[in-house]
Design an enzyme around this catalytic site. Structure first.
Site, PDB file in Angstrom:
ATOM      1  NE  ARG A 149      -1.377  -2.466 -40.579  1.00  0.00           N
ATOM      2  CZ  ARG A 149      -2.422  -2.368 -41.552  1.00  0.00           C
ATOM      3  NH1 ARG A 149      -3.557  -1.618 -41.124  1.00  0.00           N
ATOM      4  NH2 ARG A 149      -2.520  -2.918 -42.677  1.00  0.00           N
TER       5      ARG A 149
ATOM      6  CD  GLU B   5       0.363  -2.730 -47.941  1.00  0.00           C
ATOM      7  OE1 GLU B   5       0.379  -1.646 -48.990  1.00  0.00           O
ATOM      8  OE2 GLU B   5      -0.734  -2.769 -47.670  1.00  0.00           O
TER       9      GLU B   5
ATOM     10  CG  ASN C 294      -0.591  -0.082 -45.242  1.00  0.00           C
ATOM     11  OD1 ASN C 294      -1.217  -0.634 -46.293  1.00  0.00           O
ATOM     12  ND2 ASN C 294      -0.114  -1.209 -44.597  1.00  0.00           N
TER      13      ASN C 294
ATOM     14  CB  SER D  95      -7.913   0.754 -40.573  1.00  0.00           C
ATOM     15  OG  SER D  95      -7.762  -0.210 -41.483  1.00  0.00           O
TER      16      SER D  95
ATOM     17  CE  LYS E 262       0.690  -2.750 -52.538  1.00  0.00           C
ATOM     18  NZ  LYS E 262      -0.102  -1.871 -52.048  1.00  0.00           N
TER      19      LYS E 262
ATOM     20  CE  LYS F   9       2.248  -7.231 -53.097  1.00  0.00           C
ATOM     21  NZ  LYS F   9       2.892  -6.762 -51.731  1.00  0.00           N
TER      22      LYS F   9
ATOM     23  CD  GLU G 154      -1.869   1.260 -50.752  1.00  0.00           C
ATOM     24  OE1 GLU G 154      -1.871   0.571 -49.625  1.00  0.00           O
ATOM     25  OE2 GLU G 154      -0.597   1.411 -51.281  1.00  0.00           O
ATOM     26  N   GLY G 155      -5.813  -1.330 -50.246  1.00  0.00           N
ATOM     27  CA  GLY G 155      -7.039  -1.725 -49.610  1.00  0.00           C
ATOM     28  C   GLY G 155      -7.522  -3.248 -50.000  1.00  0.00           C
TER      29      GLY G 155
ATOM     30  NE  ARG H  34      -4.071  -6.884 -41.542  1.00  0.00           N
ATOM     31  CZ  ARG H  34      -3.432  -6.227 -42.645  1.00  0.00           C
ATOM     32  NH1 ARG H  34      -4.557  -5.883 -43.314  1.00  0.00           N
ATOM     33  NH2 ARG H  34      -2.476  -6.118 -43.326  1.00  0.00           N
TER      34      ARG H  34
HETATM   35  P1  ADP Z   1      -3.069  -3.606 -50.316  1.00  0.00           P
HETATM   36  O1  ADP Z   1      -2.398  -2.345 -50.349  1.00  0.00           O
HETATM   37  O2  ADP Z   1      -4.029  -3.966 -51.105  1.00  0.00           O
HETATM   38  O3  ADP Z   1      -3.238  -3.891 -48.843  1.00  0.00           O
HETATM   39  P2  ADP Z   1      -0.838  -5.593 -49.833  1.00  0.00           P
HETATM   40  O4  ADP Z   1       0.431  -5.494 -50.685  1.00  0.00           O
HETATM   41  O5  ADP Z   1      -0.627  -5.514 -48.507  1.00  0.00           O
HETATM   42  O6  ADP Z   1      -1.727  -4.446 -50.718  1.00  0.00           O
HETATM   43  O7  ADP Z   1      -1.331  -6.945 -50.503  1.00  0.00           O
HETATM   44  C1  ADP Z   1      -2.714  -7.447 -49.997  1.00  0.00           C
HETATM   45  C2  ADP Z   1      -2.507  -8.692 -49.272  1.00  0.00           C
HETATM   46  O8  ADP Z   1      -2.044  -9.732 -50.259  1.00  0.00           O
HETATM   47  C3  ADP Z   1      -1.666  -8.822 -48.229  1.00  0.00           C
HETATM   48  O9  ADP Z   1      -2.194  -8.643 -46.961  1.00  0.00           O
HETATM   49  C4  ADP Z   1      -1.202 -10.432 -48.275  1.00  0.00           C
HETATM   50  O10 ADP Z   1      -2.209 -11.172 -47.750  1.00  0.00           O
HETATM   51  C5  ADP Z   1      -1.221 -10.645 -49.754  1.00  0.00           C
HETATM   52  N1  ADP Z   1       0.374 -10.523 -50.195  1.00  0.00           N
HETATM   53  C6  ADP Z   1       0.708  -9.425 -50.704  1.00  0.00           C
HETATM   54  N2  ADP Z   1       2.054  -9.453 -51.006  1.00  0.00           N
HETATM   55  C7  ADP Z   1       2.338 -10.682 -50.745  1.00  0.00           C
HETATM   56  C8  ADP Z   1       3.532 -11.485 -51.186  1.00  0.00           C
HETATM   57  N3  ADP Z   1       4.514 -10.820 -51.626  1.00  0.00           N
HETATM   58  N4  ADP Z   1       3.358 -12.757 -50.861  1.00  0.00           N
HETATM   59  C9  ADP Z   1       2.298 -13.435 -50.334  1.00  0.00           C
HETATM   60  N5  ADP Z   1       1.198 -12.811 -49.870  1.00  0.00           N
HETATM   61  C10 ADP Z   1       1.133 -11.243 -50.528  1.00  0.00           C
HETATM   62 MG    MG Z   2      -1.900  -4.397 -47.250  1.00  0.00          MG
END
Ligand code: ADP
Ligand code: MG
Length: 474
Positions: free
Chosen positions: A125, A144, A146, A151, A305, A364, A368-369, A450
């Protein structure tokens, strides 16, 4: 980007009535989760959190996200087959990040032995936000991708009906009829079916590898039921069960309790807390097997990442997808600024830049999660502490995406009804199947929207921050 229900949001009586209808509709439609108190029993369940109203999504960006999904499928698959790329890209990370290092060790061990698996199934996803430029024009920017345990493809197929009914209750039937049907779980199941067929053993089962705590079981059942409907047997097991009862025969066919397993679909195994020593051994057993792993360990590593950051380097996409200039352009258009914190002059400069201007970035780790990223003052403090240590290479830095907020109500069990300023994240589900060198399926199979209140920088639905939503294209 405003949806046409600003008027409704101000009418408190109408909102309260609509919220009551919405919750009952969600329960009836199966937008369900087990409770925190009883995460492993279905005696008491509740609705999964969702927005009262659909959120506006620019149709051009929605189409762009769908149009690039097959490209991302190809890209992830190409990375998973490129040992040299994974080795080089993750070299600095695995020195400091134990979790990635352990996954990588299994990856190398399996390659050394020689792959028994010949059919590959990817379910991913790709997540995006709509970045608001200086002139106010929104742009699609990837958060990102996944590649393991992506899910909500099941529950999200059920929010359309709920939001349609809410709109009707609020006198917006015309708008209700414009909501798009969406069923990712069916597409995901069709990928599993294809992999199961190609595996070629009609009596073999599909095994869902599930967590110890299974609050989100209904989402998984949506995929599972599609398989039962096609007369494919499904079993649900944990790593612990695999450790105790899993075995390989001479041809490295995988058996669980005497049944041959054709496909292992992971809804588990993506965070360190999923593993103790026995679970690592179980993971290794599964990876060594001939069964189709969704994903295999190489594909899980392709979703780190650090790999995402490396993809943004000039020339990387071209090397991974030779002769596919258009796909490369479509993919690159979705990238936000991503920066390496590897040891060296360039990394020093990046670290200094982030410390000076922390609100421009997200820091970051390889996790994940949800709930792991660092923002603002916390980002500055952490980076200042580790700026001169190799530890900083366990992180990547990313430009912070700044979407235009919109008002909505987030419906959560036992929470008061109150209006929130919200932002949304759009995910597109991809599924592909490869047999040997030949791609036999490559599709975009639905979406997930979401939405969360802007005061939360991080976090998804499972983390208790975001809620399920339905896009209303504008
Ligand atoms: P995870 O693998 O923990 O889901 P993500 O990269 O999806 O990691 O980051 C988790 C959440 O953080 C995202 O769902 C988003 O809400 C926020 N986020 C992540 N990267 C960014 C970004 N570059 N700018 C703004 N919000 C972000
Ligand atoms: Mg995410």
């Amino acid at each position: 980007m405003a949806a046409p229900w600003e008027d409704v949001l101000r009418d408190e009586t109408a909102v309260q009535e609509a919220a009551r209808v919405a919750v009952d509709a969600a329960l009836l439609a199966g937008v369900l989760m087990r409770t925190e108190g009883e995460p492993n029993a279905s005696d008491v369940v509740n609705y999964a959190p969702f927005t009262l109203l659909p959120s506006a999504v620019p149709s051009a960006l929605f189409e762009q996200a769908y149009a690039v999904q097959q490209d991302f499928n190809l890209l992830v698959d190409a990375i998973s087959q490129n040992k040299e790329f994974l080795e080089r890209t993750l070299a600095s990370t695995i020195k400091v990040d134990d979790f990635t290092a352990r996954l990588f060790r299994i990856y190398m061990q399996v390659l050394e032995e020689g792959l028994a698996q010949s059919v590959f199934l990817g379910i991913n996803r790709s997540d995006y936000m709509f970045d608001c430029g200086v002139d106010g024009t929104p742009a699609l920017k990837q958060i990102e991708i996944n590649t393991i345990a992506a899910s909500f493809g099941g529950l999200t197929s059920r929010t359309v009906a709920v939001h349609g009914q809410v709109l009707k209750v609020l006198g917006k039937s015309k708008e209700a009829s414009r909501l798009l049907p969406n069923n990712p779980s069916k597409g995901l199941a069709l990928g599993i079916v294809k992999a199961w067929e190609l595996y070629g053993s009609p009596s073999a089962v599909v095994m869902f590898l599930v967590e110890e705590v299974q609050r989100n079981i209904f989402d998984q059942r949506c995929v599972e039921n599609e398989l039962w409907n096609r007369n494919i047997r499904v079993i649900r097991r944990r790593f612990r069960d695999v450790f105790e009862k899993g075995s390989l025969d001479d041809a490295r066919r995988l058996y669980m309790d005497g049944q041959e397993v054709a496909v292992v679909y992971y809804r588990e195994g993506y965070v360190p807390k999923n593993y103790d020593q026995q679970n690592w051994e179980a993971r290794l057993l599964l990876e060594r097997s001939r069964a189709v792993k969704c994903p295999d360990i190489a594909t899980q590593l392709a979703g780190t990442k650090k790999v995402q950051q490396e993809l943004s380097q000039p020339g990387t996409l071209e090397k991974l997808l030779p002769g596919r200039a258009e796909a490369v352009a479509r993919i690159r258009a979705t990238f936000a600024g991503l920066y390496s914190l590897d040891v060296g002059e360039e990394g020093d400069k990046i670290a200094a830049m982030a410390i000076t201007d922390p609100d421009r970035f997200v820091l970051k780790p390889q996790r994940e999660g949800g709930g792991n990223n660092l923002y603002g003052e916390e980002l500055r403090q952490v980076l200042e502490k580790i700026r001169d240590s190799p530890e900083r290479t366990s992180y990547i830095l990313m430009d912070k995406i700044k979407p235009q907020p919109a008002m909505n109500y987030l419906l959560r069990a036992h929470s008061p009804l109150q209006v929130s300023e919200c932002i949304s994240e759009l995910g597109i589900f991809g599924v592909y199947v490869r047999q040997g060198k030949e791609m036999v399926m490559n599709e975009a199979t639905g979406h997930l929207l979401r939405t969360k209140a802007i005061e939360h920088a991080d976090g998804g639905v499972a983390a208790g921050v975001a809620v399920l939503d339905t896009p209303y294209l504008v």
